[in-house]
Every structure is written in structure tokens, then in C-alpha cells.
Motif scaffolding. Structure first.
Motif, PDB file in Angstrom:
ATOM      1  N   VAL A   1      40.332  26.038  39.477  1.00 48.42           N
ATOM      2  CA  VAL A   1      39.385  27.122  39.210  1.00 48.42           C
ATOM      3  C   VAL A   1      38.993  27.128  37.738  1.00 48.42           C
ATOM      4  O   VAL A   1      39.870  27.140  36.863  1.00 48.42           O
ATOM      5  CB  VAL A   1      40.007  28.494  39.552  1.00 48.42           C
ATOM      6  CG1 VAL A   1      38.974  29.607  39.382  1.00 48.42           C
ATOM      7  CG2 VAL A   1      40.592  28.505  40.954  1.00 48.42           C
ATOM      8  N   PRO A   2      37.695  27.136  37.411  1.00 44.32           N
ATOM      9  CA  PRO A   2      37.281  27.347  36.020  1.00 44.32           C
ATOM     10  C   PRO A   2      37.832  28.667  35.505  1.00 44.32           C
ATOM     11  O   PRO A   2      37.801  29.685  36.211  1.00 44.32           O
ATOM     12  CB  PRO A   2      35.752  27.373  36.108  1.00 44.32           C
ATOM     13  CG  PRO A   2      35.429  26.600  37.351  1.00 44.32           C
ATOM     14  CD  PRO A   2      36.544  26.916  38.308  1.00 44.32           C
ATOM     15  N   VAL A   3      38.309  28.667  34.293  1.00 47.29           N
ATOM     16  CA  VAL A   3      39.010  29.832  33.776  1.00 47.29           C
ATOM     17  C   VAL A   3      38.125  31.078  33.754  1.00 47.29           C
ATOM     18  O   VAL A   3      38.605  32.204  33.928  1.00 47.29           O
ATOM     19  CB  VAL A   3      39.591  29.524  32.377  1.00 47.29           C
ATOM     20  CG1 VAL A   3      38.486  29.350  31.349  1.00 47.29           C
ATOM     21  CG2 VAL A   3      40.588  30.583  31.951  1.00 47.29           C
ATOM     22  N   GLY A   4      36.822  30.899  33.580  1.00 47.98           N
ATOM     23  CA  GLY A   4      35.921  32.041  33.544  1.00 47.98           C
ATOM     24  C   GLY A   4      35.709  32.711  34.877  1.00 47.98           C
ATOM     25  O   GLY A   4      35.083  33.768  34.947  1.00 47.98           O
ATOM     26  N   GLN A   5      36.214  32.111  35.959  1.00 51.21           N
ATOM     27  CA  GLN A   5      36.037  32.678  37.295  1.00 51.21           C
ATOM     28  C   GLN A   5      37.319  33.283  37.852  1.00 51.21           C
ATOM     29  O   GLN A   5      37.404  33.628  39.028  1.00 51.21           O
ATOM     30  CB  GLN A   5      35.486  31.607  38.240  1.00 51.21           C
ATOM     31  CG  GLN A   5      34.063  31.213  37.886  1.00 51.21           C
ATOM     32  CD  GLN A   5      33.579  29.933  38.526  1.00 51.21           C
ATOM     33  OE1 GLN A   5      32.909  29.117  37.890  1.00 51.21           O
ATOM     34  NE2 GLN A   5      33.910  29.746  39.793  1.00 51.21           N
ATOM     35  N   LEU A   6      38.307  33.456  36.972  1.00 57.00           N
ATOM     36  CA  LEU A   6      39.553  34.114  37.348  1.00 57.00           C
ATOM     37  C   LEU A   6      39.467  35.612  37.097  1.00 57.00           C
ATOM     38  O   LEU A   6      38.850  36.064  36.124  1.00 57.00           O
ATOM     39  CB  LEU A   6      40.713  33.556  36.529  1.00 57.00           C
ATOM     40  CG  LEU A   6      41.122  32.108  36.748  1.00 57.00           C
ATOM     41  CD1 LEU A   6      42.119  31.699  35.672  1.00 57.00           C
ATOM     42  CD2 LEU A   6      41.711  31.916  38.143  1.00 57.00           C
ATOM     43  N   MET A   7      40.115  36.379  37.955  1.00 59.79           N
ATOM     44  CA  MET A   7      40.253  37.823  37.762  1.00 59.79           C
ATOM     45  C   MET A   7      41.686  38.223  38.069  1.00 59.79           C
ATOM     46  O   MET A   7      42.330  37.624  38.946  1.00 59.79           O
ATOM     47  CB  MET A   7      39.294  38.583  38.681  1.00 59.79           C
ATOM     48  CG  MET A   7      37.830  38.429  38.312  1.00 59.79           C
ATOM     49  SD  MET A   7      36.706  39.197  39.516  1.00 59.79           S
ATOM     50  CE  MET A   7      36.631  37.879  40.731  1.00 59.79           C
ATOM     51  N   SER A   8      42.168  39.216  37.361  1.00 57.47           N
ATOM     52  CA  SER A   8      43.491  39.740  37.670  1.00 57.47           C
ATOM     53  C   SER A   8      43.455  40.448  39.013  1.00 57.47           C
ATOM     54  O   SER A   8      42.389  40.858  39.496  1.00 57.47           O
ATOM     55  CB  SER A   8      43.940  40.711  36.582  1.00 57.47           C
ATOM     56  OG  SER A   8      43.040  41.810  36.496  1.00 57.47           O
ATOM     57  N   VAL A   9      44.598  40.583  39.649  1.00 52.53           N
ATOM     58  CA  VAL A   9      44.691  41.345  40.889  1.00 52.53           C
ATOM     59  C   VAL A   9      44.765  42.819  40.525  1.00 52.53           C
ATOM     60  O   VAL A   9      45.638  43.227  39.760  1.00 52.53           O
ATOM     61  CB  VAL A   9      45.938  40.924  41.695  1.00 52.53           C
ATOM     62  CG1 VAL A   9      46.106  41.807  42.933  1.00 52.53           C
ATOM     63  CG2 VAL A   9      45.824  39.456  42.100  1.00 52.53           C
ATOM     64  N   PRO A  10      43.848  43.643  41.033  1.00 57.18           N
ATOM     65  CA  PRO A  10      43.873  45.070  40.651  1.00 57.18           C
ATOM     66  C   PRO A  10      45.178  45.735  41.049  1.00 57.18           C
ATOM     67  O   PRO A  10      45.765  45.420  42.089  1.00 57.18           O
ATOM     68  CB  PRO A  10      42.696  45.665  41.440  1.00 57.18           C
ATOM     69  CG  PRO A  10      41.820  44.510  41.799  1.00 57.18           C
ATOM     70  CD  PRO A  10      42.746  43.339  41.962  1.00 57.18           C
ATOM     71  N   ALA A  11      45.623  46.666  40.223  1.00 57.05           N
ATOM     72  CA  ALA A  11      46.824  47.438  40.544  1.00 57.05           C
ATOM     73  C   ALA A  11      46.640  48.151  41.875  1.00 57.05           C
ATOM     74  O   ALA A  11      45.586  48.737  42.144  1.00 57.05           O
ATOM     75  CB  ALA A  11      47.104  48.446  39.432  1.00 57.05           C
ATOM     76  N   GLY A  12      47.668  48.080  42.725  1.00 56.69           N
ATOM     77  CA  GLY A  12      47.618  48.744  44.006  1.00 56.69           C
ATOM     78  C   GLY A  12      47.058  47.896  45.133  1.00 56.69           C
ATOM     79  O   GLY A  12      47.032  48.343  46.284  1.00 56.69           O
ATOM     80  N   VAL A  13      46.600  46.674  44.827  1.00 55.90           N
ATOM     81  CA  VAL A  13      46.058  45.766  45.845  1.00 55.90           C
ATOM     82  C   VAL A  13      47.044  44.624  46.042  1.00 55.90           C
ATOM     83  O   VAL A  13      47.517  44.028  45.066  1.00 55.90           O
ATOM     84  CB  VAL A  13      44.680  45.217  45.430  1.00 55.90           C
ATOM     85  CG1 VAL A  13      44.172  44.195  46.446  1.00 55.90           C
ATOM     86  CG2 VAL A  13      43.673  46.358  45.283  1.00 55.90           C
ATOM     87  N   SER A  14      47.361  44.286  47.291  1.00 53.68           N
ATOM     88  CA  SER A  14      48.283  43.192  47.548  1.00 53.68           C
ATOM     89  C   SER A  14      47.628  41.862  47.203  1.00 53.68           C
ATOM     90  O   SER A  14      46.395  41.733  47.158  1.00 53.68           O
ATOM     91  CB  SER A  14      48.700  43.182  49.023  1.00 53.68           C
ATOM     92  OG  SER A  14      47.634  42.746  49.849  1.00 53.68           O
ATOM     93  N   LEU A  15      48.462  40.857  46.961  1.00 52.32           N
ATOM     94  CA  LEU A  15      47.939  39.538  46.615  1.00 52.32           C
ATOM     95  C   LEU A  15      47.088  38.981  47.764  1.00 52.32           C
ATOM     96  O   LEU A  15      46.052  38.346  47.515  1.00 52.32           O
ATOM     97  CB  LEU A  15      49.093  38.590  46.297  1.00 52.32           C
ATOM     98  CG  LEU A  15      48.709  37.191  45.795  1.00 52.32           C
ATOM     99  CD1 LEU A  15      47.875  37.271  44.522  1.00 52.32           C
ATOM    100  CD2 LEU A  15      49.959  36.341  45.565  1.00 52.32           C
ATOM    101  N   ILE A  16      47.481  39.222  48.999  1.00 57.49           N
ATOM    102  CA  ILE A  16      46.690  38.749  50.140  1.00 57.49           C
ATOM    103  C   ILE A  16      45.335  39.450  50.175  1.00 57.49           C
ATOM    104  O   ILE A  16      44.275  38.812  50.252  1.00 57.49           O
ATOM    105  CB  ILE A  16      47.443  38.968  51.470  1.00 57.49           C
ATOM    106  CG1 ILE A  16      48.725  38.124  51.505  1.00 57.49           C
ATOM    107  CG2 ILE A  16      46.543  38.648  52.657  1.00 57.49           C
ATOM    108  CD1 ILE A  16      48.491  36.630  51.507  1.00 57.49           C
TER     109      ILE A  16
END
Length: 328
Positions: free
Chosen positions: A100-115
Motif C-alpha cells: 500500500v502506498p503510504v499516503g493511502q493508509l488510515m488509522s483504524v477509528p477508535a471503537g471500530v473493530s479491525l475487521i
């Protein structure tokens, strides 16, 4: 690694899981061990041979995923092995690993499961950039938005974001259950497109004023009717062609309404543009998710081995929100 491959253009039966080489990150990329990926209608078109990936992108299906970073390119800063992320992709998501290009990464929002985070990137980035972006929809609080296909992945995100930002939301869907799901997500006006003319209902609900933005997944079949539903100064955003790609447009009506027609799309954009959209989306949408105003809507979670079934479900429009597949 295991990945879903297409044996030949065709129906869902042409999908199978095979062993393929692991991806290697370029200097500005990371490798993500995929937890889950989501099925988009563009994947169906690619499977049928109608929508090839952009030059240089993976031939493997999948335009969004979630997972954990397992390797980083030498030029990557700000991300590390072990970080949980979700990502917007040009391809490659239907696999156990993806670069994945680094600019297309996002953190997982708090309260949302990884799936469940796999349901976010494509819908959130598309809706934010096309409905609210300065170059497209420019939807403001107090304005009206018509969402076609309100029970889709894009539709469920658009309803929540627009309602949460103070717009009035009208939506179309094809069943009582789907319309009820749209109502629960914040839609104000529910239109059964199988039983009533949406443009007439829009005129009735707005006292003839029309809507400020139409988010359209149908293309040609709805072109004239969408224009009829627009208010003066309205913006028609076309992001799908389920109703065909060639249609007639009354330019006189377009001029009279001072309306605009804008074609939407993310996959083929240059990486810098995608990175800008990803950054804006995380800055504006993630706080709404973490506050509980917006949530990923997941219809079901299957496995990579069930990719054919996942495509069949989406093709038949049997879902509400996103259909996901676990990678492992």
C-alpha cells in the motif's frame, strides 16, 4: 500468500483462491497483513473483464482492506510494523498481504473493530470527496441530498455523513427492509424506486424546489430524471453506470438551472490526489465515527474462499452496506 484470482472473464464461478508471490514494498509503501477486504461493484466489473486496474496496480481484485503493517519501505515515516490500519487500494485487497502506498493508509477509528474497518476506506473517501468536496458536491448544512441506492455501501455512508452534518437526506431503495435501514441511518424521505417516480416525489417533498446534490449510481437511465430533481444551482454527481453509460441530456434545462454534472472516481487518480483525499477524509470523517455519529455498515463477513458467493450477493443487491471477506 493466498489470494483470489480470476481464471477468465465471467461470472462469480471464475474466482478461486491460489498461492501467489508475496508483495514487496516500494520505498514509499508498506505491506499490510490483511485482516479483511470489502467487495465493491467495480470488482464485479473487473471480474467480467470490463474494468482493468490502473497501470502498475495489482491484478488482484480488491480496492480496500484493513489489517496490520508487517513491513515498511525505506522511505516510509510515521508508520511502523504492528500498526493496525485500513487502506484505499488500486487493487490487491483480496489477498493475505497487500502493498500500500503510504499516503493511502488510515488509522483504524477508535471503537471500530479491525475487521469492520475494511468497510470504511472506499465509501468514506468517495462520499467525502464527491458529496462534500469543493470540486464536486459542496454539500452544506441545511441543503438537500438525494442518494440513489441508499442501502449500498456508498449510500449508507452518504446518508450518515449528510445527516450528521445537518443536511436533509432523501433516498431511493428497492424494498421496505432497505428503506427501513436507510431511515435508521438518518434518511428523512424514503422513496421506493420500484413503485414511484423519484423525481415526482422530490418535487412533492421540496415544494418544487428540488435537491441541491444528487449522488447517482445509475448513470444514463436516470440522467434526465436526476436533472429534473435538481434545484437551481444543483450538482449531479455520477459515480456509477448501473443504468448504462450513454444518455441524452437537455442542455437547456441544465443552463436554466445553472446546474453541473460531475463524474466521480477514485481508483485511477494519481497517488498524490488519493493521498490528499485520504487525509481530508480521516480529518473530517474519523471524528464523526469516533463520536458515534457514523458507523461502518456491514451486511455479512465471508472468507476469501467464499469470494464467488460474496460477488453473487453484491451482484444481486441482497445486501445492506458492505460485504466483507476475512483474509485468514
Amino acid at each position: 500468500m493466498r489470494a483470489v484470482v480470476i481464471s477468465r472473464p465471467g461470472g462469480p464461478e471464475v474466482l478461486s483462491v491460489e498461492d501467489v508471490p508475496d508483495p514487496q514494498p516500494r520505498p514509499d509503501e508498506v505491506v499490510v497483513d490483511v485482516a479483511a477486504c470489502a467487495v465493491n461493484r467495480a470488482d464485479l466489473l473487473q471480474r467480467q473483464g470490463f474494468y482493468p486496474p490502473p497501470p502498475g496496480a495489482s491484478e488482484i481484485l480488491g480496492m480496500e482492506c484493513s489489517g496490520t503493517i508487517s513491513a515498511v519501505g525505506e522511505a516510509v515515516a510515521g508508520w511502523a510494523v504492528g500498526d493496525e490500519v485500513c487502506a484505499l487500494l488500486a487493487g490487491g485487497g483480496y489477498a493475505e498481504k497487500v502493498a500500500v502506498p503510504v499516503g493511502q493508509l488510515m488509522s483504524v477509528p477508535a471503537g471500530v473493530s479491525l475487521i469492520d474497518a475494511a468497510a470504511l476506506p472506499e465509501a468514506a473517501c468517495t462520499v467525502w470527496s464527491m458529496v462534500f468536496g469543493a470540486e464536486a458536491g459542496r454539500l452544506h448544512p441545511g441543503e438537500r441530498l438525494l442518494v440513489h441506492g441508499g442501502a449500498s455501501g456508498i449510500g449508507t455512508m452518504a446518508i450518515q455523513l449528510a445527516s450528521g452534518r445537518g443536511a436533509q437526506v432523501l433516498t431511493t431503495a428497492g424494498s421496505v427492509d432497505k428503506l427501513d435501514a436507510c431511515r435508521r441511518l438518518g434518511a428523512d424521505v424514503l422513496i421506493d424506486y420500484k413503485g414511484e417516480a423519484f423525481e415526482a416525489r422530490v418535487a412533492e417533498e421540496t415544494d418544487g424546489a428540488g435537491v441541491d446534490v444528487v449522488l447517482d449510481n445509475m448513470g444514463a437511465a436516470y440522467l434526465g430524471r436526476n436533472l429534473a430533481a435538481l434545484a437551481t444551482g444543483g450538482r449531479l454527481i455520477v459515480l456509477g453506470l448501473q443504468g448504462g453509460r450513454s444518455g441524452e441530456l437537455d442542455l437547456g434545462a441544465l443552463l436554466t438551472k445553472r446546474a453541473t454534472v460531475h463524474a466521480a472516481g477514485l481508483r485511477g487518480r494519481p497517488p498524490a490526489q488519493k493521498a490528499g483525499i485520504v487525509a481530508e477524509t480521516q480529518a473530517n470523517v474519523w471524528p464523526m465515527i469516533e463520536a458515534g455519529t457514523v458507523r461502518p455498515v456491514v451486511d455479512r463477513v465471508l472468507s476469501l474462499d467464499e469470494a464467488g458467493e460474496a460477488h453473487r450477493v453484491v451482484e444481486a443487491s441482497e445486501h445492506v452496506g458492505k460485504v466483507l471477506m476475512r483474509a485468514r
